[in-house]
Design a protein around this motif. Structure first.
Motif, PDB file in Angstrom:
ATOM      1  N   UNK A   1      18.740 -32.467   4.305  1.00 16.61           N
ATOM      2  CA  UNK A   1      18.291 -33.339   5.389  1.00 16.61           C
ATOM      3  C   UNK A   1      16.587 -34.092   4.949  1.00 16.61           C
ATOM      4  N   UNK A   2      16.001 -33.156   4.295  1.00 15.68           N
ATOM      5  CA  UNK A   2      14.707 -33.630   4.040  1.00 15.68           C
ATOM      6  C   UNK A   2      14.809 -34.893   2.747  1.00 15.68           C
ATOM      7  N   UNK A   3      15.649 -34.529   1.908  1.00 16.25           N
ATOM      8  CA  UNK A   3      15.798 -35.503   0.720  1.00 16.25           C
ATOM      9  C   UNK A   3      16.295 -36.839   1.469  1.00 16.25           C
ATOM     10  N   UNK A   4      17.273 -36.765   2.117  1.00 14.33           N
ATOM     11  CA  UNK A   4      17.820 -37.948   2.987  1.00 14.33           C
ATOM     12  C   UNK A   4      16.579 -38.612   3.625  1.00 14.33           C
ATOM     13  N   UNK A   5      15.809 -37.896   4.482  1.00 13.42           N
ATOM     14  CA  UNK A   5      14.430 -38.427   5.020  1.00 13.42           C
ATOM     15  C   UNK A   5      13.261 -39.037   4.260  1.00 13.42           C
ATOM     16  N   UNK A   6      13.243 -38.523   3.089  1.00 10.97           N
ATOM     17  CA  UNK A   6      12.268 -38.787   2.015  1.00 10.97           C
ATOM     18  C   UNK A   6      13.098 -40.341   1.542  1.00 10.97           C
ATOM     19  N   UNK A   7      14.091 -40.376   1.229  1.00 11.67           N
ATOM     20  CA  UNK A   7      14.831 -41.330   0.646  1.00 11.67           C
ATOM     21  C   UNK A   7      14.618 -42.597   1.606  1.00 11.67           C
ATOM     22  N   UNK A   8      14.861 -42.339   3.036  1.00 13.40           N
ATOM     23  CA  UNK A   8      14.804 -43.369   4.027  1.00 13.40           C
ATOM     24  C   UNK A   8      13.275 -43.673   4.138  1.00 13.40           C
ATOM     25  N   UNK A   9      12.421 -42.825   3.919  1.00 18.38           N
ATOM     26  CA  UNK A   9      11.013 -43.408   4.050  1.00 18.38           C
ATOM     27  C   UNK A   9      10.657 -44.203   2.951  1.00 18.38           C
ATOM     28  N   UNK A  10      11.075 -43.937   1.743  1.00 17.12           N
ATOM     29  CA  UNK A  10      10.684 -44.795   0.555  1.00 17.12           C
ATOM     30  C   UNK A  10      11.371 -46.058   0.762  1.00 17.12           C
ATOM     31  N   UNK A  11      12.767 -46.192   1.154  1.00 15.81           N
ATOM     32  CA  UNK A  11      13.297 -47.414   1.636  1.00 15.81           C
ATOM     33  C   UNK A  11      12.683 -48.508   2.629  1.00 15.81           C
TER      34      UNK A  11
END
Length: 116
Positions: free
Chosen positions: A10-20
């Motif tokens: 979930x943290x990895x997905x949140x980080x990816x969404x923040x980068x996007x």
């Protein structure tokens, strides 16, 4: 040696969404800058074209400065009483083309236009 506990997906997905999100905001900012620069370039092109036209007209006006001066005279006569119609009108003007600069207009009593 201590091992890290597993990575939270979930943290990895949140980080990816923040980068996007950051990349999207930066792209939008760049698009706005490109649009502003495009408008500025178009404005400069229009102003440049206007200045070229103005310069060309100024050059034409300067070249006409050497031409002989042009003089136009408009004479408007009111309605004539019977028998009072002018038969001739003389205008003296300085002219290089005609000796003395004298120009004569003659009209018949019923004419609306004159010949010269």
């Amino acid at each position: 040696m201590r091992r890290k506990a597993g990575i939270d997906p979930a943290e990895r997905v949140a980080d990816a969404l923040a980068v996007v999100k950051l990349a999207t905001e930066e792209a939008a900012s760049l698009d706005a800058s490109i649009a502003e620069l495009s408008r500025a370039i178009e404005k400069n092109d229009r102003e440049s074209d206007a200045l070229r036209v103005k310069l060309a007209q100024a050059s034409a006006a300067e070249s006409n400065r050497d031409a002989p001066p042009e003089l136009r005279i408009v004479v408007q006569l009111g309605p004539a009483q019977e028998g009072d119609a002018p038969e001739q009108l003389e205008v003296n003007t300085p002219s290089r083309r005609r000796a003395g600069g004298r120009r004569t207009a003659r009209a018949s009593p019923t004419a609306r236009r004159t010949c010269h």
